[in-house]
Structures are given as C-alpha cells and as structure tokens.
Scaffold this active site. Structure first.
Site, PDB file in Angstrom:
ATOM      1  N   HIS A   4       0.845  -1.190   0.000  1.00  8.92           N
ATOM      2  CA  HIS A   4       0.000   0.000   0.000  1.00  8.92           C
ATOM      3  C   HIS A   4       0.882   1.243   0.000  1.00  8.92           C
ATOM      4  CE1 HIS A   4      -3.025  -2.912   1.406  1.00  8.92           C
ATOM      5  NE2 HIS A   4      -3.898  -2.076   0.856  1.00  8.92           N
ATOM      6  N   LYS A   8      -0.239   4.726   4.628  1.00 13.77           N
ATOM      7  CA  LYS A   8      -1.125   3.767   5.303  1.00 13.77           C
ATOM      8  C   LYS A   8      -0.551   3.434   6.672  1.00 13.77           C
ATOM      9  CE  LYS A   8      -3.743  -0.489   4.553  1.00 13.77           C
ATOM     10  NZ  LYS A   8      -4.996   0.119   4.984  1.00 13.77           N
TER      11      LYS A   8
END
Length: 112
Positions: A4, A8
């Site tokens: 990600h 994140k």
C-alpha cells in the site's frame, strides 16, 4: 504479501489478515502467523503463514497470496489501480444499509 501507499498506518492490512484467516480457517486453524523473519535464522515451520507488508509511493493496494510447493508456485493477485473501486463499494454499502435497522452487517451481505 500486501503493498500500500506510504501513508497507510496499519500493517498488515485488514484485507491481508482476512485472507490469512480464510486460508487458516480452510486448513482447520493448523497454522500460525509470522510477520517478521529478519531475526530468525532457521528454516520455516510447516505450520507457518508468512505475512509481509510493504509501504511505499502511492500504491493503492495490492495483495498476493502465494502457495509455494515443491516444483511449482501458484499465485493469486488482486491489484487496485484506483481508489474508485473502494468508493463504488462504499456507495453500494450505503445503499444496502438505507432503511435497515441498526446492527452488524458484512460486505458479503452487501454484495449478495
């Protein structure tokens, strides 16, 4: 292995954990999770599911499930290239919930 964007916060992601849990459930809860092998200097146990999180750039979301056996590897991959797919899911969930009594609902119910 899940990847990600670098902003994140959670690692591993909830989706990665849900995938690992589904695999472990299908295997009658015989496995345990290992998140970091950097300090482990031994062969992996047969009951080990390795879970790895990568954070970098602006990766929307990628999840790879790797079944590595003797002489072959099977990989299942989901790659989101835009956050639009998540927005569409959120709208579907909102429409599903409209008029429903308070309670706990799952995305499985939303998508039926």
């Amino acid at each position: 292995v899940e990847k990600h964007h670098n902003q994140k916060i959670d690692a591993p992601s909830g989706t990665a954990m849900a995938l690992a849990d589904a695999i472990n459930q299908a295997m009658e809860e015989r496995y345990h999770y290992v998140y970091d092998r950097s300090q482990v200097r031994e062969k992996r146990e047969k009951t080990e599911i390795g879970i790895h999180a990568v954070r970098g750039g602006n990766i929307v979301g990628e999840h790879d499930v790797i079944f590595a056996g003797r002489d072959e590897v099977i990989e299942l991959t989901h790659r989101a290239t835009s956050r639009e797919v998540f927005a569409v899911g959120a709208v579907k969930a909102a429409k599903f919930l409209a008029g429903k009594p308070a309670g706990l609902y799952t995305m499985k119910e939303v998508l039926q």
